[in-house]
Design an enzyme around this catalytic site. Structure first.
Site, PDB file in Angstrom:
ATOM      1  N   THR A 199       0.856  -1.193   0.000  1.00  0.00           N
ATOM      2  CA  THR A 199       0.000   0.000   0.000  1.00  0.00           C
ATOM      3  C   THR A 199       0.889   1.239   0.000  1.00  0.00           C
ATOM      4  O   THR A 199       1.996   1.198   0.527  1.00  0.00           O
ATOM      5  CB  THR A 199      -0.866  -0.048   1.267  1.00  0.00           C
ATOM      6  OG1 THR A 199      -1.812  -1.092   1.100  1.00  0.00           O
ATOM      7  CG2 THR A 199      -1.585   1.262   1.547  1.00  0.00           C
TER       8      THR A 199
ATOM      9  N   VAL B 124     -13.413  -4.328   2.503  1.00  0.00           N
ATOM     10  CA  VAL B 124     -12.738  -3.035   2.443  1.00  0.00           C
ATOM     11  C   VAL B 124     -11.927  -2.886   3.719  1.00  0.00           C
ATOM     12  O   VAL B 124     -12.421  -3.165   4.811  1.00  0.00           O
ATOM     13  CB  VAL B 124     -13.759  -1.878   2.321  1.00  0.00           C
ATOM     14  CG1 VAL B 124     -13.055  -0.529   2.421  1.00  0.00           C
ATOM     15  CG2 VAL B 124     -14.518  -1.979   1.000  1.00  0.00           C
ATOM     16  N   GLY B 125     -10.675  -2.472   3.578  1.00  0.00           N
ATOM     17  CA  GLY B 125      -9.814  -2.302   4.747  1.00  0.00           C
ATOM     18  C   GLY B 125      -9.830  -0.879   5.255  1.00  0.00           C
ATOM     19  O   GLY B 125     -10.822  -0.154   5.126  1.00  0.00           O
TER      20      GLY B 125
HETATM   21  N1  ASP Z   1      -4.049  -1.663   4.913  1.00  0.00           N
HETATM   22  C1  ASP Z   1      -4.284  -2.305   3.653  1.00  0.00           C
HETATM   23  C2  ASP Z   1      -5.567  -3.111   3.766  1.00  0.00           C
HETATM   24  O1  ASP Z   1      -5.776  -3.742   4.783  1.00  0.00           O
HETATM   25  C3  ASP Z   1      -3.184  -3.213   3.217  1.00  0.00           C
HETATM   26  C4  ASP Z   1      -1.796  -2.637   3.345  1.00  0.00           C
HETATM   27  O2  ASP Z   1      -1.593  -1.597   3.945  1.00  0.00           O
HETATM   28  O3  ASP Z   1      -0.842  -3.224   2.819  1.00  0.00           O
HETATM   29  O4  ASP Z   1      -6.321  -3.125   2.833  1.00  0.00           O
END
Ligand code: ASP
Length: 327
Positions: free
Chosen positions: A183, A212-213
């Protein structure tokens, strides 16, 4: 509250996980390029929001990272993207599970500027808003790269997959380089002392359909408030959501130095729910800070030195080292 003669600064990240050694150069180079491009916007008199959006859009276009082009496929073999941005006057927007928008961060920015009433738009509605706001659309396969197609196929027989796996150094060893998640994000302080933050992702690898994160959610994936500062986060989204990690880090600036506030927020996430990830943080004065409890984190930042010249540092943390190694 803005200050008319603040010292501009910008920091970007390219994810916190176990970065394979053959990808270190690409992460270093991608972060460095984005940090310099974002800082050039600040030097040219651009706003903090201009700067973070330019930096994150570059990282979205760089196939090294799990954002825009190069994003992971979800459990159904689809690419659906999440992104968000926030200005220090609390104007903010996020888009989730969006397809066919070349740079989701530009859509978030366009929503802020158009004062779209909804803070968060998802799926086809987000794409429709992009079309309405004249944000560049793209073919669905624009974001797909061969590395991610191969990873998806390699993972398809893995039954014990957990969303948290890429961020846990022990699990990452087990899943090897398939446990990827880079990310991207940026935070900036402009000459007028205004802040902005932005984050963009393809989400956790092999995320279930509809998941969704944290990344498109203000307070979790990013936060900016001109009174205190700005943060962008990365890591296990379900943990980051539980502790509102970006807001927690920014509010920590009321009591702590930038470095301690960053470290305290990560430590609190781990203490409360065993969550792993990283964040970048910027306060009204001083250089940016970052903290993470994953094996690596890709970071680059630029601030003027005392003589007013531009200095940049790019850091990738090596496993087992308590001190960052400057590459
Ligand atoms: N935080 C992102 C998610 O959980 C993934 C990441 O940061 O690599 O969608």
């Amino acid at each position: 509250m803005t200050r008319s003669s603040a010292i501009p600064a910008l920091i970007v990240h390219g994810g916190a996980w176990s970065i394979p050694s053959d990808e270190l150069d690409a992460h270093r180079e991608g972060c460095r390029r984005a940090a310099r491009a974002g800082f050039a916007v600040l030097e040219g008199g651009g706003s903090a929001l201009d700067a973070v959006v330019e930096a994150v859009a570059l990282l979205e276009d760089d196939p090294t990272f799990n954002a825009g082009r190069g994003a992971h496929l979800d459990a159904c073999g689809e690419i659906v993207l999440d992104a968000g941005a926030m200005r220090g006057d609390l104007a903010t927007a996020g888009v989730a599970a969006v397809r066919g928008v070349r740079n989701p961060v530009r859509l978030a920015r366009a929503m802020i500027e158009a004062r779209t009433e909804a803070v968060l738009l998802v799926g086809d509605a987000a794409r429709d808003e992009a079309a309405r706001l004249l944000v560049e659309l793209c073919a669905p396969d624009h974001h797909l790269v061969e590395r991610e197609r191969a990873r998806f196929l390699a993972w398809s027989g893995e039954r014990e997959w957990k969303l948290a796996a890429p961020f846990d150094p022990a699990q990452a060893t087990r899943f090897d380089e398939r446990a990827a998640s880079d990310t991207v994000g940026a935070v900036a302080r402009d000459r007028e002392g205004r802040f902005a933050a932005a984050t963009s992702t393809g989400g956790a690898p092999r995320k279930p359909a509809g998941r969704v994160g944290d990344s498109p959610i203000p307070s979790a994936g990013f936060y900016a408030w001109d009174r205190l500062g700005a943060a962008s986060t990365t890591g296990h989204g379900e943990s980051i959501l539980k502790v509102a990690l970006a807001l927690r880090a920014v509010e920590g600036l009321e009591r702590f130095s930038t470095r301690v506030a960053a470290e305290a927020a990560i430590a609190e996430m781990f203490a409360r729910c065993g969550g792993r990830g990283g964040l970048i943080l910027l306060a009204p004065e001083g250089p940016p800070a970052f903290a993470h409890n994953t094996a690596h984190m890709a970071v680059a930042w630029v601030t003027p030195d005392e003589a007013g010249a531009t200095t940049g540092r790019e850091i990738l943390r090596e496993p087992g080292n308590s001190e960052p190694r400057v590459l």
